[in-house]
Design a protein around this motif. Structure first.
Motif, short mmCIF file in Angstrom:
data_model
loop_
_atom_site.label_atom_id
_atom_site.label_comp_id
_atom_site.label_asym_id
_atom_site.label_seq_id
_atom_site.Cartn_x
_atom_site.Cartn_y
_atom_site.Cartn_z
N MET A 1 0.51 -0.53 0.16
CA MET A 1 -0.11 -0.22 0.19
C MET A 1 0.72 0.88 0.03
O MET A 1 0.34 2.25 -0.36
N ALA A 2 2.47 1.17 -0.05
CA ALA A 2 3.26 1.94 0.28
C ALA A 2 3.14 3.32 -0.97
O ALA A 2 3.66 2.38 -1.89
N LYS A 3 2.74 4.16 -1.19
CA LYS A 3 2.84 4.10 -2.58
C LYS A 3 3.56 5.09 -2.95
O LYS A 3 3.69 6.17 -4.43
N SER A 4 4.15 4.26 -3.01
CA SER A 4 5.38 4.32 -4.21
C SER A 4 5.65 5.11 -5.01
O SER A 4 4.55 5.83 -5.45
N GLN A 5 5.90 6.35 -4.12
CA GLN A 5 6.36 7.75 -5.11
C GLN A 5 6.80 7.54 -6.64
O GLN A 5 7.34 7.84 -7.66
N ALA A 6 5.30 6.76 -7.52
CA ALA A 6 5.74 6.20 -8.58
C ALA A 6 5.06 7.51 -9.48
O ALA A 6 4.03 8.65 -8.79
N TYR A 7 5.45 7.03 -10.74
CA TYR A 7 4.84 8.79 -11.52
C TYR A 7 3.32 8.39 -11.38
O TYR A 7 2.46 10.07 -11.44
N HIS A 8 2.31 7.63 -11.52
CA HIS A 8 0.70 8.32 -11.14
C HIS A 8 0.44 8.02 -10.05
O HIS A 8 0.93 6.90 -8.89
N HIS A 9 -0.36 8.70 -9.88
CA HIS A 9 -0.32 8.82 -7.99
C HIS A 9 -1.71 7.99 -7.50
O HIS A 9 -1.24 7.98 -6.47
N GLY A 10 -2.62 7.28 -8.30
CA GLY A 10 -3.38 5.93 -7.78
C GLY A 10 -4.98 6.88 -7.54
O GLY A 10 -5.92 6.70 -8.87
N ASP A 11 -4.61 8.09 -6.73
CA ASP A 11 -6.46 8.68 -6.46
C ASP A 11 -6.24 9.87 -6.51
O ASP A 11 -6.72 10.71 -5.31
N LEU A 12 -5.25 10.81 -7.55
CA LEU A 12 -5.35 12.47 -7.18
C LEU A 12 -6.64 12.87 -7.20
O LEU A 12 -6.17 13.41 -6.58
N ARG A 13 -7.34 12.50 -7.75
CA ARG A 13 -8.76 13.15 -8.50
C ARG A 13 -9.23 13.37 -6.26
O ARG A 13 -9.03 14.35 -5.93
N ARG A 14 -8.79 12.33 -5.37
CA ARG A 14 -9.93 12.53 -4.23
C ARG A 14 -8.43 13.23 -3.95
O ARG A 14 -8.51 14.01 -2.72
N ALA A 15 -7.08 13.24 -3.40
CA ALA A 15 -6.28 13.45 -3.02
C ALA A 15 -6.33 15.04 -3.56
O ALA A 15 -5.96 15.96 -2.14
N ALA B 1 -2.23 21.96 -6.00
CA ALA B 1 -1.38 20.62 -6.20
C ALA B 1 0.01 20.71 -5.38
O ALA B 1 0.05 19.32 -4.97
N ARG B 2 0.15 21.31 -5.61
CA ARG B 2 1.80 21.46 -4.45
C ARG B 2 1.29 20.60 -3.64
O ARG B 2 2.43 19.76 -2.82
N ALA B 3 0.23 20.92 -2.61
CA ALA B 3 0.09 20.29 -1.18
C ALA B 3 -0.43 18.75 -1.35
O ALA B 3 -0.07 17.94 -1.13
N ALA B 4 -0.42 18.59 -2.71
CA ALA B 4 -0.99 17.11 -3.35
C ALA B 4 0.13 16.62 -4.09
O ALA B 4 0.61 14.51 -3.53
N GLY B 5 1.19 17.26 -3.78
CA GLY B 5 2.42 16.34 -4.60
C GLY B 5 3.14 16.23 -5.67
O GLY B 5 4.24 15.42 -6.37
N VAL B 6 2.13 16.95 -6.83
CA VAL B 6 1.99 17.36 -7.94
C VAL B 6 2.62 18.10 -8.63
O VAL B 6 2.41 19.26 -8.10
N SER B 7 3.25 17.99 -9.89
CA SER B 7 3.23 19.30 -11.10
C SER B 7 1.90 20.14 -10.80
O SER B 7 0.81 19.99 -10.59
N ASN C 1 0.25 21.44 -13.11
CA ASN C 1 -0.55 21.08 -14.09
C ASN C 1 -1.42 19.71 -14.18
O ASN C 1 -2.80 19.71 -14.91
N ALA C 2 -0.81 18.79 -13.04
CA ALA C 2 -1.94 17.85 -12.88
C ALA C 2 -3.35 17.81 -12.72
O ALA C 2 -3.98 16.92 -13.01
N PRO C 3 -3.78 18.73 -11.69
CA PRO C 3 -4.85 19.34 -11.63
C PRO C 3 -5.97 19.06 -12.95
O PRO C 3 -7.50 19.01 -12.84
N TYR C 4 -5.65 19.68 -13.38
CA TYR C 4 -6.21 19.52 -14.85
C TYR C 4 -6.78 18.12 -15.42
O TYR C 4 -7.44 18.15 -17.15
N ARG C 5 -6.05 17.54 -15.25
CA ARG C 5 -6.34 15.63 -15.76
C ARG C 5 -7.56 15.70 -15.30
O ARG C 5 -8.33 14.61 -15.41
N HIS C 6 -7.67 15.89 -14.25
CA HIS C 6 -9.53 15.96 -13.40
C HIS C 6 -10.53 16.88 -13.02
O HIS C 6 -11.77 16.49 -13.17
N PHE C 7 -9.62 18.17 -13.40
CA PHE C 7 -11.13 19.04 -13.67
C PHE C 7 -10.45 19.76 -14.43
O PHE C 7 -9.04 20.41 -14.54
#
Lengths: 223, 223
Positions: free
Chosen positions: A1-15, A38-44, A46-52
DNA sequence: AGGCTATGTTGCTGATGTCAACATTAGTGC
DNA sequence: GCACTAATGTTGACATCAGCAACATAGCCT
């Protein structure tokens, strides 16, 4: 479950929604920024634009969730009441104001014009659900013979308005200080307002003249 | 008097406030921007800083002026009523909601958290003045024997809350469509809410149990 | 394996609030 | 009349923001 700091976040939308809620709760709506979120969620940035599609869409979704939270809290308040129809009704009203006091930023978002811009249909629906709870409980009071009114819908609207208003007056800082409150708690004030509504202000015998023509007295040819 | 396009503007402060009001009125609060306001007033983007320390200060001043406008309109509404104490009181309430509907953006500014940030004392004062009008007129009703209540202050607060709430519900688009309004005008709805408050919802004989102990039942040692 | 698509990233543009430095004007005392 | 000073505007810069475009990576499907 350790969210391996992968490229993909898992559930960024929720985050993102969680991060936004946290930011807004802790530092006010002004502090809400797509980039900050985005910063708080640890992503770049522009990432939020993939979800909203836009900032206001995210805000809108948050507002919808807020209405859900509100209803949950109202249900709990109803359960915590002594179970009589009238107390259930009052619990809804007081619970509404308490929610606003506990989560002022969220409450503001729920009724902000920006959130409404892109989610107005969904928000309309949410408000409708909450109003439905109120109207139903009020109808129970009428059925039980403790209240009476011409239209439960109108009466519920009046009650909603009163609690909505007192909520905003509270969170807008219009009065968390002494002058009007006299040291009473939010809950007590809210209850007082509701009781005023239930009991009315009429002195025995007072009537109100038929709706006077205050707007335009030029009703000649019409009809 | 021809404002010779001089280096100095003459009364830029006033011009900025007017421009801001116009922008906000015509295009919503979002459109309010220091730079846009400066542009509308025909000055450079930094000129406003000679008159207002920050964006929120300007907004705050505007909010203060808005409260003044509101009171002016309420006074007119009172004069336009039939003069009985109760109708005067209702005129205040209905006038409040009408103001909100006619100038939704301004109304929002008047209670926005940003405006409050730097002008909270002044705004508090403004709200106090308006509340004073309401309470006085309500007291007249009590004196005249048409209304009764334990505390005019509390009753006025309940009335304010009701009208404040219905105002926000209206301008937030919570209901300018059919479902609740049934084709009635803002004014009619506002009046209905007020009348509900005046007449109350109580069925003859209904009482409310002494304020139940919903918060903390740990009131032992205290007194 | 190969490719498709969802998801994230980097880099950019135009706009904003605000700061600092500079320019112009209006009053002031002489 | 005239220099001096404070008030008022202007230009230029910086960090930040929303949103767009182009690119990168990873999961999934066949």
């Amino acid at each position: 479950m350790a969210k391996s700091q992968a490229y993909h976040h898992g559930d960024l939308r929720r985050a993102l929604l969680d991060a936004a809620l946290k930011l807004i709760t802790e530092q006010g709506v002004d502090k809400f920024t797509l980039r900050e979120t985005a910063r708080a969620a640890g992503v770049s940035h522009n990432a939020p634009y993939r979800h909203f599609p836009s900032r206001s869409h995210l805000l809108g979704e948050l507002a919808v969730e807020g209405h859900g939270m509100l209803r949950e809290q109202l249900l709990k308040a109803i359960e915590a009441s002594d179970g009589t129809p009238l107390e259930k009704l009052l619990a809804i009203g007081v619970g509404y104001a308490e929610f606003a006091m506990q989560r002022p930023a969220m409450f503001r978002v729920m009724f902000s014009s920006e959130a409404a811009r892109d989610e107005s249909a969904a928000l309309q629906m949410e408000r409708g659900k909450t109003f439905g709870m109120l109207e139903l409980e009020l109808a129970h009071c009428v059925t039980a013979g403790v209240l009476s009114c011409e239209s439960t819908s109108d009466a519920a609207l009046a009650g909603w308005a009163a609690m909505h208003g007192i909520s905003f007056l509270f969170i807008d800082g219009g009065m968390q200080d002494r002058p009007l409150t006299g040291g009473r708690s939010t809950k007590q004030i809210a209850r007082m307002v509701l009781e005023t509504l239930v009991f009315g202000l009429r002195q025995n015998g007072t009537t109100i003249s038929a709706q006077p023509e205050t707007t335009k007295p030029l009703r000649k040819a019409k009809k």
